[in-house]
Write a protein that holds these residues in place. Sequence first.
Motif, PDB file in Angstrom:
ATOM      1  N   UNK A  28       0.823  -1.201   0.000  1.00 46.71           N
ATOM      2  CA  UNK A  28       0.000   0.000   0.000  1.00 46.71           C
ATOM      3  C   UNK A  28       0.862   1.257   0.000  1.00 46.71           C
ATOM      4  N   UNK A  29       1.984   1.218   0.751  1.00 48.21           N
ATOM      5  CA  UNK A  29       2.878   2.375   0.854  1.00 48.21           C
ATOM      6  C   UNK A  29       4.005   2.336  -0.182  1.00 48.21           C
ATOM      7  N   UNK A  30       3.996   1.275  -1.038  1.00 48.48           N
ATOM      8  CA  UNK A  30       5.020   1.098  -2.080  1.00 48.48           C
ATOM      9  C   UNK A  30       6.432   1.097  -1.484  1.00 48.48           C
ATOM     10  N   UNK A  31       6.608   0.357  -0.411  1.00 45.69           N
ATOM     11  CA  UNK A  31       7.916   0.255   0.250  1.00 45.69           C
ATOM     12  C   UNK A  31       8.774  -0.759  -0.488  1.00 45.69           C
ATOM     13  N   UNK A  32      10.013  -0.392  -0.737  1.00 41.97           N
ATOM     14  CA  UNK A  32      10.947  -1.244  -1.468  1.00 41.97           C
ATOM     15  C   UNK A  32      11.237  -2.522  -0.677  1.00 41.97           C
ATOM     16  N   UNK A  33      11.297  -3.645  -1.396  1.00 44.38           N
ATOM     17  CA  UNK A  33      11.638  -4.917  -0.759  1.00 44.38           C
ATOM     18  C   UNK A  33      13.015  -4.815  -0.095  1.00 44.38           C
ATOM     19  N   UNK A  34      13.148  -5.417   1.062  1.00 41.07           N
ATOM     20  CA  UNK A  34      14.443  -5.446   1.743  1.00 41.07           C
ATOM     21  C   UNK A  34      14.710  -4.250   2.632  1.00 41.07           C
ATOM     22  N   UNK A  35      13.741  -3.332   2.772  1.00 39.83           N
ATOM     23  CA  UNK A  35      13.955  -2.120   3.561  1.00 39.83           C
ATOM     24  C   UNK A  35      12.766  -1.863   4.486  1.00 39.83           C
ATOM     25  N   UNK A  36      12.998  -1.053   5.511  1.00 40.12           N
ATOM     26  CA  UNK A  36      11.979  -0.485   6.401  1.00 40.12           C
ATOM     27  C   UNK A  36      11.023  -1.532   6.977  1.00 40.12           C
ATOM     28  N   UNK A  37      11.600  -2.533   7.625  1.00 32.18           N
ATOM     29  CA  UNK A  37      10.755  -3.580   8.184  1.00 32.18           C
ATOM     30  C   UNK A  37      10.083  -3.193   9.496  1.00 32.18           C
ATOM     31  N   UNK A  38      10.330  -1.959   9.966  1.00 37.02           N
ATOM     32  CA  UNK A  38       9.517  -1.474  11.074  1.00 37.02           C
ATOM     33  C   UNK A  38       8.080  -1.224  10.612  1.00 37.02           C
ATOM     34  N   UNK A  39       7.915  -1.083   9.278  1.00 33.87           N
ATOM     35  CA  UNK A  39       6.573  -0.915   8.702  1.00 33.87           C
ATOM     36  C   UNK A  39       6.170  -2.253   8.082  1.00 33.87           C
ATOM     37  N   UNK A  40       5.888  -3.211   8.931  1.00 33.60           N
ATOM     38  CA  UNK A  40       5.491  -4.547   8.477  1.00 33.60           C
ATOM     39  C   UNK A  40       4.766  -5.241   9.617  1.00 33.60           C
ATOM     40  N   UNK A  41       3.695  -5.935   9.298  1.00 35.12           N
ATOM     41  CA  UNK A  41       2.920  -6.627  10.332  1.00 35.12           C
ATOM     42  C   UNK A  41       3.510  -7.992  10.679  1.00 35.12           C
ATOM     43  N   UNK A  42       4.390  -8.506   9.829  1.00 34.60           N
ATOM     44  CA  UNK A  42       4.820  -9.899   9.967  1.00 34.60           C
ATOM     45  C   UNK A  42       6.179 -10.073  10.631  1.00 34.60           C
ATOM     46  N   UNK A  82      16.417  -7.758  -4.084  1.00 36.39           N
ATOM     47  CA  UNK A  82      16.904  -7.147  -5.329  1.00 36.39           C
ATOM     48  C   UNK A  82      16.111  -7.637  -6.536  1.00 36.39           C
ATOM     49  N   UNK A  83      15.905  -8.953  -6.634  1.00 31.91           N
ATOM     50  CA  UNK A  83      15.175  -9.501  -7.780  1.00 31.91           C
ATOM     51  C   UNK A  83      13.710  -9.082  -7.761  1.00 31.91           C
ATOM     52  N   UNK A  84      13.135  -8.964  -6.566  1.00 26.77           N
ATOM     53  CA  UNK A  84      11.720  -8.616  -6.459  1.00 26.77           C
ATOM     54  C   UNK A  84      11.475  -7.145  -6.781  1.00 26.77           C
ATOM     55  N   UNK A  85      12.440  -6.282  -6.424  1.00 23.65           N
ATOM     56  CA  UNK A  85      12.300  -4.856  -6.739  1.00 23.65           C
ATOM     57  C   UNK A  85      12.311  -4.622  -8.245  1.00 23.65           C
ATOM     58  N   UNK A  86      13.164  -5.352  -8.955  1.00 24.02           N
ATOM     59  CA  UNK A  86      13.201  -5.240 -10.417  1.00 24.02           C
ATOM     60  C   UNK A  86      11.874  -5.717 -11.004  1.00 24.02           C
ATOM     61  N   UNK A  87      11.400  -6.845 -10.483  1.00 24.87           N
ATOM     62  CA  UNK A  87      10.140  -7.415 -10.976  1.00 24.87           C
ATOM     63  C   UNK A  87       8.956  -6.482 -10.741  1.00 24.87           C
ATOM     64  N   UNK A  88       8.920  -5.845  -9.581  1.00 24.83           N
ATOM     65  CA  UNK A  88       7.779  -5.005  -9.206  1.00 24.83           C
ATOM     66  C   UNK A  88       7.952  -3.538  -9.588  1.00 24.83           C
ATOM     67  N   UNK A  89       9.082  -3.220 -10.271  1.00 28.12           N
ATOM     68  CA  UNK A  89       9.306  -1.849 -10.715  1.00 28.12           C
ATOM     69  C   UNK A  89       9.590  -0.884  -9.585  1.00 28.12           C
ATOM     70  N   UNK A  90      10.201  -1.391  -8.502  1.00 29.27           N
ATOM     71  CA  UNK A  90      10.501  -0.546  -7.342  1.00 29.27           C
ATOM     72  C   UNK A  90      11.957  -0.090  -7.304  1.00 29.27           C
ATOM     73  N   UNK A  91      12.727  -0.394  -8.349  1.00 28.26           N
ATOM     74  CA  UNK A  91      14.144  -0.039  -8.368  1.00 28.26           C
ATOM     75  C   UNK A  91      14.996  -1.287  -8.304  1.00 28.26           C
TER      76      UNK A  91
END
Length: 237
Positions: free
Chosen positions: A73-87, A178-187
Motif C-alpha cells: 500500500x505504501x510502495x515500500x521497497x523490498x528489503x527495507x523499512x521492516x519497522x513498517x510490516x505486520x509480519x 533485489x530480484x523482487x524490486x526489479x520485478x515489481x518496478x521498485x528499483x
Amino acid sequence: MIKLKLIIFIMNRPSKEHYYLNIAREIGDRSTCLRHKMGAIIVRDDQIVSTGYIGAPRKTKDCIERGECLRDKLKIVHGTRYEVCRSVHAEQNAIINAARAGVSLLGGDIYMHSINPKTGERNNALPCFFCKRMIINAGLKRVITMTKEGQVKIFLVDEWAQEWKYKDVVDDKQQYGADQNVRDGLGENPLGNNIAIEVKENNVENPNQKQFKSIKEILMEEGKKEDINNLGKHCEC
C-alpha cells in the motif's frame, strides 16, 4: 528391468538439500504475507529442530485477515523499512520457536524457500539484514537457500561475519529483495536511494545492469574522512 527401475529410483531420490528445501517450501505455504510465501527450517545433527514461516505475531491480525499488505500500500521497497510490516520473518520465527522450546541452534543449518504468492514463481530466498544478524548471533553454521532459477545456494555464516569486519552491511553483494524490486518496478537496489547511490559506470558482466556504491565508499574515494566519521550519526537506520 529390475536394475533399470532401481536406477530410475536412485536418480529420482532427492538430495539432502532438496529434501529439506522441499519441506521448507511446504511450511512456507502457511505464510500470511501477501508478498512472500517463505518457509524456513533449522536442522541440527540431521534432525529438524525448528520451523518458521512469515506471519503476524501470535494473537494479532495478519495481512490476509486485513485484506491488504501495508508495505504494498505504501510502495515500500523490498528489503527495507521492516519497522513498517505486520509480519515476523520465517527465519526469525524459526529462531524464536527454538527459543520457546529450549532448543540449541549452535552449529545448525537453516534452509529457506520463497515463493511469490501472486504468480507462484520462486523468489531468491535470501535473509534480510535483520534476519542475517539474527542468524549470525544464533550460532548457525550454514544458510541453504533456493534461488529463483531453482538452484541450491549455500552460504557460510562465518564468512558473513568476516566480511562485515572489513565492509559494512550495505556492501553485501547478495541482498534480499533485489530480484523482487526489479520485478515489481521498485528499483534495482533493495537498500533504496537514501542508503546507496547509483554509479553510472557500465557493469562488465551485464552492461544493462546498474551498479551501486555505498555512501561510505563514495566518501572514502573523495577523501572526506570527517563526513565518514559523521555518517553513522545521521543515518536513519
